[in-house]
Design an enzyme around this catalytic site. Sequence first.
Site, mmCIF file in Angstrom:
data_model
loop_
_atom_site.group_PDB
_atom_site.id
_atom_site.type_symbol
_atom_site.label_atom_id
_atom_site.label_comp_id
_atom_site.label_asym_id
_atom_site.label_seq_id
_atom_site.Cartn_x
_atom_site.Cartn_y
_atom_site.Cartn_z
ATOM 1 C CG ASN A 9 30.974 6.317 -57.628
ATOM 2 O OD1 ASN A 9 29.584 7.341 -56.843
ATOM 3 N ND2 ASN A 9 30.754 5.313 -57.123
ATOM 4 C CD GLU A 95 29.361 0.530 -54.147
ATOM 5 O OE1 GLU A 95 29.330 1.463 -54.125
ATOM 6 O OE2 GLU A 95 30.690 0.459 -53.987
ATOM 7 C CD GLU A 165 33.766 1.496 -61.209
ATOM 8 O OE1 GLU A 165 34.760 2.307 -61.498
ATOM 9 O OE2 GLU A 165 32.975 1.608 -60.675
ATOM 10 N N GLY A 171 37.462 0.073 -53.783
ATOM 11 C CA GLY A 171 37.286 0.349 -52.806
ATOM 12 C C GLY A 171 38.298 -0.718 -52.037
ATOM 13 C CB SER A 211 41.584 0.834 -55.606
ATOM 14 O OG SER A 211 40.784 0.138 -54.977
HETATM 15 P P1 PGA Z 1 36.963 3.029 -55.671
HETATM 16 O O1 PGA Z 1 35.109 3.155 -56.210
HETATM 17 O O2 PGA Z 1 37.690 4.196 -56.751
HETATM 18 O O3 PGA Z 1 36.870 4.084 -54.562
HETATM 19 O O4 PGA Z 1 37.769 1.377 -55.989
HETATM 20 C C1 PGA Z 1 35.400 2.381 -57.740
HETATM 21 C C2 PGA Z 1 34.269 2.450 -57.907
HETATM 22 O O5 PGA Z 1 33.097 2.523 -57.593
HETATM 23 O O6 PGA Z 1 33.685 3.302 -59.002
#
Ligand code: PGA
Length: 252
Positions: A9, A95, A165, A171, A211
């Site tokens: 992503n 998000e 998730e 993040g 992450s």
């Molecule tokens: P991240 O994001 O690996 O940066 O934590 C994962 C996602 O938002 O799908």
Amino acid sequence: MSKTLIAGNWKMHLTAEQSRGLAERVEKTAVKYSKAVDVVVCPTHVCLPAVAAVTKKLSVGAQNIYFADEGAFTGEVSANQVKEFVRYVIVGHSERRHVFGELNEMVARKAAACLRHNLTPIICVGEIGYERDHGETVQVLNDQIATGLTMLTAAEIEQIVIAYEPVWAIGTGENAKPEDVAAAARTINQAIQEMFGAAAASKCRILYGGSVTAATAASYLALEEISGLLVGGASLNEHEFNDIVEQASHDK
Ligand code: PGA
């Protein structure tokens, strides 16, 4: 057994030119491991044509769609419009839910719109930190699944992907424990079984995201309950992402 799925992503990063360059480099990895791994990258909408033009084995996904096919919806993009360029669509990413106020009902309509256009939705679910700390994870997942999948049929469930998730892990560099990810995936599978039966649930792939890096990928890929990963930040680094794809090509 379906193949392991590794999706990147890219969020709101990279220009069209940068997206095309990264896609070209990831394409080589997708070709190399295509027998064992389905690799997907999800650029922003404006970069989809550029990326679609340079990918063959590497699949392309959109990060979001609106559920109507066309109409007076300024700024939105429909499944009907992206389907020329993509096979997958991320739906209900945290998000979208937490920055843009998307609710489970909206997620349900978007998932249905994807299937109407033969696109595979990667439907994201997961609890926020407060809900985890208050023992509400199972309830949150059950609600997100019950409402989010309500417009789908058992046959369609076999074609969708669910990404677990946990919002607090996205993040942040804070990884979920593999045993907690396995438990969440069992909760999701159970909820799907209750709605659509065991046969459909057994075909629905469940990913982990939050992450994930090349250093942590193996601990999730080893889980029986997990069929792949949704990678954010680490997917912008071709070495890191290619390493994750390579790890996914090894048998469980
Ligand atoms: P991240 O994001 O690996 O940066 O934590 C994962 C996602 O938002 O799908």
